[in-house]
Design an enzyme around this catalytic site. Structure first.
Site, PDB file in Angstrom:
ATOM      1  N   LYS A  49       0.815  -1.216   0.000  1.00 23.17           N
ATOM      2  CA  LYS A  49       0.000   0.000   0.000  1.00 23.17           C
ATOM      3  C   LYS A  49       0.848   1.265   0.000  1.00 23.17           C
ATOM      4  O   LYS A  49       0.355   2.333  -0.373  1.00 23.17           O
ATOM      5  CB  LYS A  49      -0.971   0.006   1.187  1.00 23.17           C
ATOM      6  N   TYR A 260     -11.788 -15.298   3.694  1.00 24.82           N
ATOM      7  CA  TYR A 260     -10.859 -14.244   4.099  1.00 24.82           C
ATOM      8  C   TYR A 260     -10.364 -14.434   5.531  1.00 24.82           C
ATOM      9  O   TYR A 260     -11.162 -14.534   6.471  1.00 24.82           O
ATOM     10  CB  TYR A 260     -11.545 -12.879   3.963  1.00 24.82           C
ATOM     11  N   TYR A 286      -2.610 -12.800   3.517  1.00 21.23           N
ATOM     12  CA  TYR A 286      -2.378 -12.516   2.096  1.00 21.23           C
ATOM     13  C   TYR A 286      -1.214 -13.305   1.495  1.00 21.23           C
ATOM     14  O   TYR A 286      -1.402 -14.175   0.650  1.00 21.23           O
ATOM     15  CB  TYR A 286      -2.117 -11.016   1.895  1.00 21.23           C
TER      16      TYR A 286
HETATM   17  C1  LIG Z   1      -3.716  -5.159   0.384  1.00 20.85           C
HETATM   18  C2  LIG Z   1      -2.818  -6.331   0.354  1.00 20.85           C
HETATM   19  C3  LIG Z   1      -2.761  -7.180  -0.762  1.00 20.85           C
HETATM   20  C4  LIG Z   1      -3.674  -7.042  -1.946  1.00 20.85           C
HETATM   21  O1  LIG Z   1      -3.339  -5.976  -2.787  1.00 20.85           O
HETATM   22  P1  LIG Z   1      -4.503  -5.303  -3.651  1.00 20.85           P
HETATM   23  O2  LIG Z   1      -3.822  -4.290  -4.458  1.00 20.85           O
HETATM   24  O3  LIG Z   1      -5.467  -4.749  -2.653  1.00 20.85           O
HETATM   25  O4  LIG Z   1      -5.150  -6.368  -4.459  1.00 20.85           O
HETATM   26  C5  LIG Z   1      -1.877  -8.217  -0.756  1.00 20.85           C
HETATM   27  N1  LIG Z   1      -1.073  -8.436   0.300  1.00 20.85           N
HETATM   28  C6  LIG Z   1      -1.095  -7.652   1.389  1.00 20.85           C
HETATM   29  C7  LIG Z   1      -0.189  -7.992   2.516  1.00 20.85           C
HETATM   30  C8  LIG Z   1      -1.956  -6.574   1.451  1.00 20.85           C
HETATM   31  O5  LIG Z   1      -1.979  -5.797   2.540  1.00 20.85           O
END
Ligand SMILES: *Cc1c(COP(=O)(O)O)cnc(C)c1O
Length: 328
Positions: A49, A260, A286
């Site tokens: 991000k 999720y 993630y």
């Molecule tokens: C937000 C996030 C993602 C996903 O990225 P997007 O651009 O929202 O699809 C993947 N991994 C982590 C650790 C994240 O915080």
């Protein structure tokens, strides 16, 4: 490149490292695996991000806003990086966060608080559904709020990943490597759209494969439909004539398990392998899931031993701590 025209606020340390996972590649006896370390982006424990926020806060400052507003789950990495980014540039930060206030803050939400974000607990809603009413009340108080969408994924946020693709491409060229595939966690879509558009702009044949983290339960549009929309809006943002359809985007949606944030055996194995072979930490929500997807693709013979795959580490490691009980 056209994105040079958009205002940008520097927040992280770029380029992030690109390096080999040699011990793990040998062990798996599959393709050569490289890792792109956006977990080392430098802003309050890092993550993907940070890149989007450089453009989003660039826009907020350009519009003379004094407050940023965004939302997510309690362990949102996006919220944590937004809180840190806002602190960096002296903006107030309001976060709409799913769930109710716990007795003890830990992981990302602890870091949100340390970075002085104002947290609004929103119960069952974890995608910032009540942001519009919060924005309204801030305006009524005379504030100038800037609304950052869920995951920072609008056309401005996605532009950052067009640039990230170019960063990777340059590193790969310097290392004399041709990249056949890029694999990463995909959730709000900005990462996937930006990387896919970057590859398209340069005419590269690399397969940009997002591993879906979320069960697709959005009633209005499927994740694929949202990806296509975001891709086309990003093309417009950059004044490009390119357009995307579903066949242009590679979404792997067979790895989200029980939904999720539900950690299963596949995520535990991925986290453990990366740590044991490479000393690299993945997160449970993630990158653990995305790397489990990559392991499955490798074991299914989707890559030859001559191919090179980049695993894009998108961050998220502060969530290891609140998930401790589910890891062992
Ligand atoms: C937000 C996030 C993602 C996903 O990225 P997007 O651009 O929202 O699809 C993947 N991994 C982590 C650790 C994240 O915080």
């Amino acid at each position: 490149m056209p994105h040079k025209a958009l205002p940008k606020q520097l927040l992280g340390f770029f380029p992030t490292p690109l390096h080999s996972l040699s011990r793990l590649s040998d062990y798996l006896d599959g393709p050569h695996i490289l890792i792109k370390r956006d977990d080392q982006s430098g802003l309050a424990f890092g993550g993907n991000k940070t890149r989007k926020l450089e453009y989003l806060l660039g826009d907020a400052l350009n519009r003379d806003c004094d407050t940023v507003v965004t939302g997510g789950a309690a362990q949102s990495n996006h919220c944590r990086q937004t809180a840190a980014a806002a602190a960096c540039v002296g903006l107030d930060c309001h976060l709409v966060i799913g769930g109710s206030e716990p007795d003890v803050l830990t992981g990302n939400v602890l870091l949100d608080r340390i970075c002085n974000a104002k947290i609004h607990w929103s119960g069952a809603e974890r995608k910032g559904e009540s942001i519009p009413s919060l924005v309204e009340s801030l305006v009524a108080e005379g504030r100038r709020p800037y609304n950052i969408p869920y995951g920072g994924s609008n056309s401005i946020g996605a532009v950052a990943f067009v640039e990230a693709y170019e960063e990777l491409r340059k590193q790969a060229n310097e290392a004399n490597r041709k990249i056949d595939s890029i694999v990463f966690a995909s959730s709000s879509g900005g990462t996937q759209v930006g990387l896919s558009l970057g590859a398209r702009i340069h005419g590269d044949t690399v397969r940009v494969q997002g591993v879906a983290i979320d069960k697709d339960e959005d009633a209005d549009a499927s994740f694929m439909e949202r990806l296509v929309d975001l891709a086309n809006n990003t093309c417009k943002e950059l004044r490009l004539a390119e357009r995307f359809c579903e066949d242009d985007l590679f979404l792997r949606d067979e790895f989200y398990g029980d939904g999720y944030g539900v950690v299963g055996e596949a995520e535990r194995e991925a986290i453990s392998l990366l740590a044991r072979f490479e000393g690299i930490l993945l997160d449970p929500v993630y990158t653990g899931r995305a790397f489990a997807g990559l392991l499955s693709m490798i074991r299914n013979g989707e890559f030859t031993r001559e191919e090179t795959v980049v695993f894009w580490h998108t961050g998220g490691t502060p969530a290891l701590f609140p998930y401790a009980a589910e890891l062992f």
